[in-house]
Design a protein around this motif. Structure first.
Motif, PDB file in Angstrom:
ATOM      1  N   LEU A  83       0.813  -1.320  -0.429  1.00 56.31           N
ATOM      2  CA  LEU A  83      -0.493  -0.085   0.029  1.00 56.31           C
ATOM      3  C   LEU A  83       0.934   1.391  -0.099  1.00 56.31           C
ATOM      4  O   LEU A  83       1.430   1.551   0.658  1.00 56.31           O
ATOM      5  N   ASP A  84       0.637   2.060  -1.336  1.00 52.60           N
ATOM      6  CA  ASP A  84       1.772   3.297  -1.339  1.00 52.60           C
ATOM      7  C   ASP A  84       0.741   4.647  -0.471  1.00 52.60           C
ATOM      8  O   ASP A  84      -0.400   5.411  -2.169  1.00 52.60           O
ATOM      9  N   GLY A  85       1.069   5.074   0.858  1.00 56.07           N
ATOM     10  CA  GLY A  85       0.310   6.441   0.654  1.00 56.07           C
ATOM     11  C   GLY A  85      -1.006   5.945   1.075  1.00 56.07           C
ATOM     12  O   GLY A  85      -2.169   6.594   1.055  1.00 56.07           O
ATOM     13  N   ILE A  86      -1.485   5.112   2.065  1.00 56.09           N
ATOM     14  CA  ILE A  86      -2.956   5.153   2.291  1.00 56.09           C
ATOM     15  C   ILE A  86      -2.814   5.646   3.604  1.00 56.09           C
ATOM     16  O   ILE A  86      -2.714   5.445   4.427  1.00 56.09           O
ATOM     17  N   THR A  87      -4.286   6.882   3.885  1.00 56.73           N
ATOM     18  CA  THR A  87      -3.784   8.072   4.646  1.00 56.73           C
ATOM     19  C   THR A  87      -5.750   7.933   5.585  1.00 56.73           C
ATOM     20  O   THR A  87      -5.814   8.105   6.715  1.00 56.73           O
ATOM     21  N   ASP A  88      -6.046   7.175   5.277  1.00 57.06           N
ATOM     22  CA  ASP A  88      -7.528   6.478   5.386  1.00 57.06           C
ATOM     23  C   ASP A  88      -7.648   5.499   6.515  1.00 57.06           C
ATOM     24  O   ASP A  88      -7.715   3.915   6.118  1.00 57.06           O
ATOM     25  N   PRO A  89      -7.396   5.655   7.633  1.00 55.77           N
ATOM     26  CA  PRO A  89      -7.340   4.278   8.605  1.00 55.77           C
ATOM     27  C   PRO A  89      -9.332   2.985   8.627  1.00 55.77           C
ATOM     28  O   PRO A  89      -8.541   1.915   8.373  1.00 55.77           O
ATOM     29  N   HIS A  90      -9.896   3.737   7.705  1.00 51.09           N
ATOM     30  CA  HIS A  90     -10.977   2.842   7.455  1.00 51.09           C
ATOM     31  C   HIS A  90     -10.831   1.741   6.318  1.00 51.09           C
ATOM     32  O   HIS A  90     -11.053   0.768   6.062  1.00 51.09           O
ATOM     33  N   ASN A  91      -9.958   2.930   4.791  1.00 48.97           N
ATOM     34  CA  ASN A  91      -9.632   1.571   4.436  1.00 48.97           C
ATOM     35  C   ASN A  91      -8.684   0.882   4.613  1.00 48.97           C
ATOM     36  O   ASN A  91      -8.551   0.354   4.058  1.00 48.97           O
ATOM     37  N   LEU A  92      -7.319   1.568   4.881  1.00 50.47           N
ATOM     38  CA  LEU A  92      -6.288   0.336   6.072  1.00 50.47           C
ATOM     39  C   LEU A  92      -6.805  -0.824   6.145  1.00 50.47           C
ATOM     40  O   LEU A  92      -6.762  -2.485   5.914  1.00 50.47           O
ATOM     41  N   GLY A  93      -8.515  -0.398   7.184  1.00 53.29           N
ATOM     42  CA  GLY A  93      -8.466  -1.773   7.632  1.00 53.29           C
ATOM     43  C   GLY A  93      -9.479  -2.620   6.942  1.00 53.29           C
ATOM     44  O   GLY A  93      -9.448  -4.180   7.300  1.00 53.29           O
ATOM     45  N   ALA A  94      -9.663  -2.092   5.355  1.00 53.14           N
ATOM     46  CA  ALA A  94     -11.272  -2.715   5.118  1.00 53.14           C
ATOM     47  C   ALA A  94      -9.379  -3.568   4.190  1.00 53.14           C
ATOM     48  O   ALA A  94     -10.070  -4.636   3.749  1.00 53.14           O
ATOM     49  N   ILE A  95      -8.383  -3.017   3.561  1.00 46.83           N
ATOM     50  CA  ILE A  95      -7.526  -3.492   3.047  1.00 46.83           C
ATOM     51  C   ILE A  95      -7.351  -5.159   3.585  1.00 46.83           C
ATOM     52  O   ILE A  95      -6.847  -6.112   3.172  1.00 46.83           O
ATOM     53  N   ILE A  96      -6.826  -4.459   5.262  1.00 46.63           N
ATOM     54  CA  ILE A  96      -6.347  -5.749   5.992  1.00 46.63           C
ATOM     55  C   ILE A  96      -7.173  -6.844   5.785  1.00 46.63           C
ATOM     56  O   ILE A  96      -7.145  -8.236   5.947  1.00 46.63           O
ATOM     57  N   ARG A  97      -8.416  -6.638   6.163  1.00 53.82           N
ATOM     58  CA  ARG A  97      -9.713  -7.774   6.050  1.00 53.82           C
ATOM     59  C   ARG A  97      -9.955  -8.620   5.143  1.00 53.82           C
ATOM     60  O   ARG A  97      -9.778  -9.439   5.231  1.00 53.82           O
ATOM     61  N   PRO A 126       4.014   1.720   4.050  1.00 51.54           N
ATOM     62  CA  PRO A 126       5.134   2.816   4.749  1.00 51.54           C
ATOM     63  C   PRO A 126       5.771   3.272   5.828  1.00 51.54           C
ATOM     64  O   PRO A 126       4.423   3.221   6.720  1.00 51.54           O
ATOM     65  N   LYS A 127       6.342   3.542   6.288  1.00 50.54           N
ATOM     66  CA  LYS A 127       6.313   4.372   7.372  1.00 50.54           C
ATOM     67  C   LYS A 127       5.797   5.604   8.124  1.00 50.54           C
ATOM     68  O   LYS A 127       5.551   6.513   8.502  1.00 50.54           O
ATOM     69  N   HIS A 128       6.531   7.093   6.581  1.00 53.69           N
ATOM     70  CA  HIS A 128       5.586   8.008   6.342  1.00 53.69           C
ATOM     71  C   HIS A 128       4.755   8.273   5.530  1.00 53.69           C
ATOM     72  O   HIS A 128       4.436   7.386   4.470  1.00 53.69           O
ATOM     73  N   ARG A 129       4.188   9.127   5.199  1.00 50.88           N
ATOM     74  CA  ARG A 129       2.234   9.238   4.691  1.00 50.88           C
ATOM     75  C   ARG A 129       1.737   8.474   4.289  1.00 50.88           C
ATOM     76  O   ARG A 129       1.349   7.961   3.843  1.00 50.88           O
ATOM     77  N   SER A 130       1.860   7.448   5.651  1.00 52.24           N
ATOM     78  CA  SER A 130       0.548   6.042   5.719  1.00 52.24           C
ATOM     79  C   SER A 130       0.259   6.660   7.159  1.00 52.24           C
ATOM     80  O   SER A 130       0.693   6.635   8.391  1.00 52.24           O
ATOM     81  N   VAL A 131      -1.150   5.845   6.856  1.00 48.20           N
ATOM     82  CA  VAL A 131      -1.524   5.974   8.140  1.00 48.20           C
ATOM     83  C   VAL A 131      -1.376   4.051   9.099  1.00 48.20           C
ATOM     84  O   VAL A 131      -0.885   3.068   7.831  1.00 48.20           O
ATOM     85  N   GLY A 132      -1.136   4.107   9.981  1.00 48.73           N
ATOM     86  CA  GLY A 132      -0.609   2.759  11.069  1.00 48.73           C
ATOM     87  C   GLY A 132      -1.619   1.907  11.388  1.00 48.73           C
ATOM     88  O   GLY A 132      -2.760   2.173  10.878  1.00 48.73           O
ATOM     89  N   LEU A 133      -1.209   0.511  12.334  1.00 49.30           N
ATOM     90  CA  LEU A 133      -2.606   0.208  12.807  1.00 49.30           C
ATOM     91  C   LEU A 133      -3.077   0.824  14.057  1.00 49.30           C
ATOM     92  O   LEU A 133      -2.668   0.389  15.192  1.00 49.30           O
ATOM     93  N   ASN A 134      -3.421   1.935  13.581  1.00 53.10           N
ATOM     94  CA  ASN A 134      -4.021   2.382  14.347  1.00 53.10           C
ATOM     95  C   ASN A 134      -5.437   1.494  15.359  1.00 53.10           C
ATOM     96  O   ASN A 134      -5.855   1.099  14.654  1.00 53.10           O
ATOM     97  N   ALA A 135      -6.067   2.531  16.616  1.00 55.67           N
ATOM     98  CA  ALA A 135      -7.011   1.282  16.590  1.00 55.67           C
ATOM     99  C   ALA A 135      -8.442   1.778  16.020  1.00 55.67           C
ATOM    100  O   ALA A 135      -9.104   0.521  15.543  1.00 55.67           O
ATOM    101  N   THR A 136      -8.495   2.511  15.189  1.00 49.73           N
ATOM    102  CA  THR A 136      -9.596   2.337  13.600  1.00 49.73           C
ATOM    103  C   THR A 136      -9.225   1.713  12.992  1.00 49.73           C
ATOM    104  O   THR A 136     -10.332   0.983  12.566  1.00 49.73           O
ATOM    105  N   VAL A 137      -8.127   1.491  12.161  1.00 52.17           N
ATOM    106  CA  VAL A 137      -8.167   0.321  11.720  1.00 52.17           C
ATOM    107  C   VAL A 137      -7.738  -1.042  12.243  1.00 52.17           C
ATOM    108  O   VAL A 137      -9.091  -1.863  11.640  1.00 52.17           O
ATOM    109  N   GLY A 138      -7.741  -1.078  14.034  1.00 52.12           N
ATOM    110  CA  GLY A 138      -7.735  -2.360  14.335  1.00 52.12           C
ATOM    111  C   GLY A 138      -9.682  -3.052  14.162  1.00 52.12           C
ATOM    112  O   GLY A 138     -10.098  -3.596  13.912  1.00 52.12           O
ATOM    113  N   LYS A 139     -10.799  -1.915  14.700  1.00 54.05           N
ATOM    114  CA  LYS A 139     -11.744  -1.635  14.584  1.00 54.05           C
ATOM    115  C   LYS A 139     -12.917  -2.196  13.197  1.00 54.05           C
ATOM    116  O   LYS A 139     -13.257  -3.386  12.825  1.00 54.05           O
TER     117      LYS A 139
END
Length: 247
Positions: free
Chosen positions: A103-117, A130-143
């Motif tokens: 994933l190259d620069g996904i910044t929306d935690p809902h999108n990241l969570g849905a893609i992981i699912r 990536p470490k920068h310019r991207s959302v990480g594994l925050n609580a919203t991503v987890g949910k």
């Protein structure tokens, strides 16, 4: 305001988390404060590659849930990160050619969570962000991942292009999602593959795109010319499944 369970406040709590190897999304320290314990916290966080932000006392006061932040707040990951090597080992343990989502620069935690699912449901072996310019594994991503974050290894790397170059040496090919590519169902996505999805607004960055082996497009027949990143990812991941399992 909803309480963020992944927010740590206070010097001792954050030092303890760093000592215990807890992965952190970012560390916020009060501007101009580099004495004593805060200096130690900054040094340990830097060594671990944590993103460090200097912010005003007012900002920390606004963010503080305990109202006793002692000049430092950390946002820890909802789940620890894997390494790229662990993702490859996971594929090997299943006796399957690696199937990875980059994933190259996904910044929306809902999108990241849905893609992981979607990645977990499609049997992918890991997700790389990536470490920068991207959302990480925050609580919203987890949910949003609906529990998939517990099963899907997610690696966070400093340089996506270098990581792709290393994976190419392991035999992976990279398919880049791009509107100018070939229709995705007309491309060969069997074998060891990495599916590359770009950011919601800008798509895949130029350098990452240049390091992909081919581009794949999802044909559009309506008036809107693009899909949400997580929906596009779901379609491409299941094309890999179709070609692996049913062709």
């Amino acid at each position: 305001m909803e309480r963020n369970e992944n927010q740590l406040e206070g010097r001792n709590a954050i030092l303890e988390a760093l000592r215990n190897g807890r992965d952190m999304e970012k560390l916020m320290v009060i501007k101009g404060s580099a004495e004593g314990t805060i200096k130690r916290i900054i040094a340990q966080a830097s060594k671990k590659g944590v993103v460090i932000q200097e912010v005003s006392r007012q900002k920390l006061d606004e963010l503080s849930q305990t109202k006793n932040h002692q000049g430092v707040i950390a946002v820890v990951s909802a789940h620890n990160y894997a390494t790229v090597e662990e993702i490859l080992e996971y594929a090997q343990s299943k006796g399957e050619p690696p199937f990875i989502v980059i994933l190259d620069g996904i910044t929306d935690p809902h999108n990241l969570g849905a893609i992981i699912r979607s990645a977990e449901c499609a049997g992918a072996h890991g997700v790389i962000i990536p470490k920068h310019r991207s959302v990480g594994l925050n609580a919203t991503v987890g949910k949003t991942s609906a529990g998939a974050i517990e099963y899907m290894p997610v690696a966070r790397v400093t340089n996506i292009v270098k990581t792709m170059e290393q994976l190419k040496k392991q035999g992976l090919w990279f398919a880049c999602a791009d509107m100018k590519g070939l229709d995705y169902f007309d491309t060969d996505m069997k074998g060891a593959i990495g599916v590359v999805i770009g950011s919601e607004g800008d798509g895949v960055s130029r350098l990452v795109k240049e390091n992909c082996d081919f581009t794949v497009a999802i044909p559009m027949y309506g008036k809107i010319a693009s899909l949400n990143a997580s929906v596009a990812a779901g379609l491409l991941l299941y094309e890999v499944v179709r070609q692996r399992k049913f062709l």
